[in-house]
Design a protein around this motif. Structure first.
Motif, PDB file in Angstrom:
ATOM      1  N   LEU A  89       0.865  -1.181   0.000  1.00  0.00           N
ATOM      2  CA  LEU A  89       0.000   0.000   0.000  1.00  0.00           C
ATOM      3  C   LEU A  89       0.900   1.230   0.000  1.00  0.00           C
ATOM      4  N   VAL A 127      -3.629   6.422  -3.215  1.00  0.00           N
ATOM      5  CA  VAL A 127      -2.778   5.259  -2.938  1.00  0.00           C
ATOM      6  C   VAL A 127      -2.829   4.241  -4.063  1.00  0.00           C
ATOM      7  N   ILE A 173      -3.024   0.210  -4.181  1.00  0.00           N
ATOM      8  CA  ILE A 173      -3.293  -0.974  -3.375  1.00  0.00           C
ATOM      9  C   ILE A 173      -2.739  -2.172  -4.125  1.00  0.00           C
ATOM     10  N   ALA A 210      -3.874  -5.436   1.929  1.00  0.00           N
ATOM     11  CA  ALA A 210      -3.847  -3.968   2.027  1.00  0.00           C
ATOM     12  C   ALA A 210      -5.255  -3.397   1.927  1.00  0.00           C
TER      13      ALA A 210
END
Length: 135
Positions: free
Chosen positions: A87, A101, A103, A108
Motif C-alpha cells: 500500500l 494510494v 493498493i 492492504a
C-alpha cells in the motif's frame, strides 16, 4: 483518455478482485476529518478569528496553514498502520482529507476497509472517451 472515480459498492468488489489477481489498484481514500474540523473551528473561535471571507490575506494564509497541519497529523496517524510495500501513497492533497494510494494486495485492501478513519475507498478508473461523450 480521462479518469473517473468509481462510485457505489461495486468499486470495492472490483478493487478486491483486481488486488486478488495481483493487479495494482489506484484509489482515493476519504478520511474522517470531523474531529479536526471541530477542533479547527473551536481554535478559530477561541482566537477570535472572523469567518474566512472576512480574514485579511495574512490571517487567511495562517488559517490555511493551520488546517493543513491538522490534516497532516491525521494522515500520519492513519498511514502509520496502513502504508507498506503493498500500500503506497502516490500523491499528497494538503487541504483535503484524501489519500491517493496504490493498493497492491487483498491484505492492504482489508487493512483499509477495517480502519476506523477510512470513510470510503474509491477506485480510479481510466476511460477512453469518444467525441460524443466530450460535448
Amino acid at each position: 483518455m480521462s479518469c473517473r472515480v468509481a462510485i457505489g459498492r461495486p468499486k470495492v468488489t472490483r478493487a478486491a478482485a483486481k488486488a486478488a489477481a495481483g493487479e495494482p489498484v489506484e484509489a482515493l481514500i476519504l478520511l474522517d476529518d470531523s474531529k479536526e474540523r471541530a477542533a479547527h473551528a473551536a481554535g478559530a473561535q477561541n482566537d477570535g478569528l472572523p469567518p474566512a471571507y472576512l480574514m485579511s490575506p495574512a490571517q487567511y494564509a495562517q488559517d490555511v496553514a493551520a488546517w493543513a497541519q491538522r490534516l497532516n497529523v491525521l494522515k500520519a496517524q492513519v498511514k502509520a498502520g496502513l502504508v507498506g510495500e503493498d500500500l503506497v501513497e502516490l500523491r499528497q492533497f494538503s487541504q483535503f482529507p484524501i489519500l491517493h494510494v496504490r493498493i497492491g494486495s487483498p491484505a492492504a485492501l482489508e487493512r483499509l476497509r477495517a480502519h476506523g478513519m477510512v470513510l470510503s475507498i474509491d477506485e480510479i478508473v481510466a476511460e477512453q472517451t469518444t467525441l460524443a461523450q466530450s460535448l
